[in-house]
Enzyme design. Structure first.
Site, PDB file in Angstrom:
ATOM      1  N   ASN A   7       0.694  -1.231  -0.004  1.00  0.00           N
ATOM      2  CA  ASN A   7       0.103   0.093   0.106  1.00  0.00           C
ATOM      3  C   ASN A   7       0.818   1.300  -0.076  1.00  0.00           C
ATOM      4  O   ASN A   7       1.393   1.702   1.094  1.00  0.00           O
ATOM      5  CB  ASN A   7      -0.699   0.080   1.301  1.00  0.00           C
ATOM      6  CG  ASN A   7      -2.050   1.049   1.217  1.00  0.00           C
ATOM      7  OD1 ASN A   7      -1.811   2.105   0.630  1.00  0.00           O
ATOM      8  ND2 ASN A   7      -3.002   1.035   2.235  1.00  0.00           N
ATOM      9  N   ARG A  93      -2.564  -2.106  -3.701  1.00  0.00           N
ATOM     10  CA  ARG A  93      -3.985  -1.295  -3.435  1.00  0.00           C
ATOM     11  C   ARG A  93      -3.996   0.021  -4.438  1.00  0.00           C
ATOM     12  O   ARG A  93      -2.831   0.829  -4.249  1.00  0.00           O
ATOM     13  CB  ARG A  93      -4.084  -0.780  -1.929  1.00  0.00           C
ATOM     14  CG  ARG A  93      -5.327   0.336  -1.742  1.00  0.00           C
ATOM     15  CD  ARG A  93      -5.414   0.686  -0.311  1.00  0.00           C
ATOM     16  NE  ARG A  93      -6.609   1.527  -0.018  1.00  0.00           N
ATOM     17  CZ  ARG A  93      -6.735   2.685   0.607  1.00  0.00           C
ATOM     18  NH1 ARG A  93      -5.648   3.412   0.686  1.00  0.00           N
ATOM     19  NH2 ARG A  93      -7.675   3.435   0.709  1.00  0.00           N
ATOM     20  N   HIS A 182     -13.604   2.252  -0.371  1.00  0.00           N
ATOM     21  CA  HIS A 182     -13.492   1.556   0.625  1.00  0.00           C
ATOM     22  C   HIS A 182     -14.009   0.062   0.347  1.00  0.00           C
ATOM     23  O   HIS A 182     -14.436  -0.731   0.733  1.00  0.00           O
ATOM     24  CB  HIS A 182     -14.174   1.879   1.847  1.00  0.00           C
ATOM     25  CG  HIS A 182     -13.862   2.947   2.640  1.00  0.00           C
ATOM     26  ND1 HIS A 182     -14.479   4.026   3.349  1.00  0.00           N
ATOM     27  CD2 HIS A 182     -12.328   3.424   2.804  1.00  0.00           C
ATOM     28  CE1 HIS A 182     -13.603   5.029   3.751  1.00  0.00           C
ATOM     29  NE2 HIS A 182     -12.453   4.606   3.441  1.00  0.00           N
ATOM     30  N   ARG A 243     -13.056  15.218   7.143  1.00  0.00           N
ATOM     31  CA  ARG A 243     -13.879  15.546   5.990  1.00  0.00           C
ATOM     32  C   ARG A 243     -15.324  15.808   6.392  1.00  0.00           C
ATOM     33  O   ARG A 243     -15.597  15.065   7.059  1.00  0.00           O
ATOM     34  CB  ARG A 243     -13.862  14.311   4.813  1.00  0.00           C
ATOM     35  CG  ARG A 243     -12.450  14.071   4.433  1.00  0.00           C
ATOM     36  CD  ARG A 243     -12.519  12.965   3.426  1.00  0.00           C
ATOM     37  NE  ARG A 243     -11.261  12.385   2.996  1.00  0.00           N
ATOM     38  CZ  ARG A 243     -11.098  10.929   3.032  1.00  0.00           C
ATOM     39  NH1 ARG A 243     -11.973   9.992   3.432  1.00  0.00           N
ATOM     40  NH2 ARG A 243      -9.831  10.351   2.775  1.00  0.00           N
ATOM     41  N   GLU A 387      -8.573  -5.536   5.014  1.00  0.00           N
ATOM     42  CA  GLU A 387      -8.356  -5.282   3.391  1.00  0.00           C
ATOM     43  C   GLU A 387      -7.073  -5.916   2.798  1.00  0.00           C
ATOM     44  O   GLU A 387      -7.252  -6.285   1.582  1.00  0.00           O
ATOM     45  CB  GLU A 387      -8.311  -3.736   3.213  1.00  0.00           C
ATOM     46  CG  GLU A 387      -9.689  -3.036   3.812  1.00  0.00           C
ATOM     47  CD  GLU A 387      -9.443  -1.594   3.661  1.00  0.00           C
ATOM     48  OE1 GLU A 387      -9.550  -0.883   2.751  1.00  0.00           O
ATOM     49  OE2 GLU A 387      -9.123  -0.952   4.790  1.00  0.00           O
TER      50      GLU A 387
END
Length: 407
Positions: A7, A93, A182, A243, A387
């Site tokens: 990643n 990823r 996601h 956010r 993940e």
């Protein structure tokens, strides 16, 4: 055989190494502060005796190539891998795949070009993801690099869910639409939920809630994503750490016209200064919970707004799905915040959703569990996401599939 999962961020690389026969993690770690005067390398691995070892090193790592070199050298030194030929695949990823990619994809020059073409949709993520891909392809051309996209799982959304009510040319010429993110996490916990329900994923109607510093909700019908809260970018949807999530778009015009803010400042405001941080000055839900317990009104408001937004999405997606087998909480907040889970489901008893207070209490149990009452018509599940494991398995399946097709 083994699968290495990378990643790559703008100044970091996280990695995990999996054995394919049992999907156990043999090693994991991270390179941080790449390009700074003193970078940081943390690693953990299982040695030949089955003992977990750890190491923390600070040294100059000037580039992603140097970082990956350092990771591979360490894996060899620690005898976690003997030779690169042990790697069945390297899974990467990739945040944004646009409309190009609906499944994990073995990387070639055309795939690199397609990922680069959608970089304007993820300018903070895709360039870094590509850096890791291009470095590993140069260093290890004999090992398949497989891109696993955060957006891929949501490519089953119908156009009624992914199109914005904007002029058609903006979609046709610029592909402005909702993509969702996601996806790897939502897919993983959906499969685990199906197993807990004792049903095939293809028979499941689920609402999955990935709640962390980034947060998103997904409606899953018959195993497929049919709606999700994030949009063209990860800014839309639920309240997040920094956010804003959903807001009236006219706020942007107001900020520009009346406060004189430039677009770069507005972008920074909505992505990095809003959400939980904007409401109460803190973006760690654990600290916010402690502040609320001590009577901090802004912390209480942050929890309330977050839960209110989640509940709105649960209601909307329940209506969209028509029936619901389970709600799944995952991510750092979803897995650990009893308060958020409780408030998000509070008052939904008439919809067949009822949390058991004792089961909702985390205590020492942090694994997969059901927290709804026996009479709850909808199961409420807590499932830790993984993940990296999902990327590893998808990358391996992609390479095996190609190998079989060429035999």
């Amino acid at each position: 055989m083994k699968v290495l999962v990378l990643n790559s961020g703008s100044s970091s690389i996280k990695y995990q190494l999996f054995e394919t026969h049992d999907w156990a993690v043999r090693a994991h770690g991270a390179v941080a502060r790449i390009g700074e005067a003193l970078s940081e390398f943390k690693e953990s691995w299982v040695d030949a005796d089955g003992t977990r070892q750890t190491q923390h090193v600070e040294r100059a790592i000037p580039s992603h190539r140097a970082g990956i070199d350092h990771i591979i050298a360490s894996l060899r030194t620690n005898r976690v891998i003997g030779d690169i030929s042990e790697l069945a695949a390297i899974g990467h990823r990739v945040v944004h795949g646009g409309e190009h990619f609906k499944s994990p994809t073995i990387v070639d020059e055309a795939v690199v070009a397609a990922i680069r073409a959608v970089t304007p949709l993820a300018p903070l993520h895709n360039p870094a993801n590509l850096e890791g891909i291009e470095v590993t392809r140069r260093l290890f051309p004999q090992v398949p690099s497989v891109a696993v996209f955060d957006t891929a799982f949501h490519q089953t959304m119908p156009r009624t869910a992914y199109r914005y009510a904007l002029p058609e040319w903006l979609y046709l010429e610029h592909r402005i639409r909702r993509y969702g993110f996601h996806g790897t996490s939502h897919h993983y916990v959906a499969k685990r939920a199906a197993a807990m329900l004792g049903k095939p994923l293809e028979d499941c109607h689920l609402i999955t809630l990935h709640l962390g510093n980034g947060a998103s909700a997904t409606a899953i019908r018959d195993g497929n994503s049919v709606d999700t809260s994030m949009g063209l970018t990860p800014l839309e949807g639920l309240v997040m750490g920094t956010r804003s999530g959903d807001l009236d778009p006219a706020i942007l015009f107001y900020l520009a016209k009346n406060l004189g803010l430039e677009m770069t400042a507005i972008e920074d405001l909505l992505n990095r200064q809003s959400g939980l941080l904007g409401i109460c000055g803190v973006n760690d839900m654990r600290e916010i919970d402690r502040m609320a317990e001590d009577g901090d009104d802004r912390a209480e408001l942050a929890i309330g707004i977050t839960a209110h937004r989640i509940k709105k999405y649960i209601g909307a997606y329940y209506a969209e799905l028509g029936r619901l087998d389970a709600i799944v909480f995952t991510g750092g907040i979803g897995e650990n915040s009893m308060e958020i889970r409780c408030r998000a489901c509070e008052g939904l008893e008439t919809l067949g959703i009822k949390i058991d207070d004792r089961s909702n209490f985390c205590g020492e149990h942090r694994g997969e569990r059901c927290i709804s009452t026996p009479e709850s018509q909808v199961r409420v599940l807590v499932i830790p996401t993984n993940e990296e494991l999902e990327i590893a398995q998808q990358a391996f399946d992609a390479t095996v599939g190609v190998a079989r097709a060429t035999q």
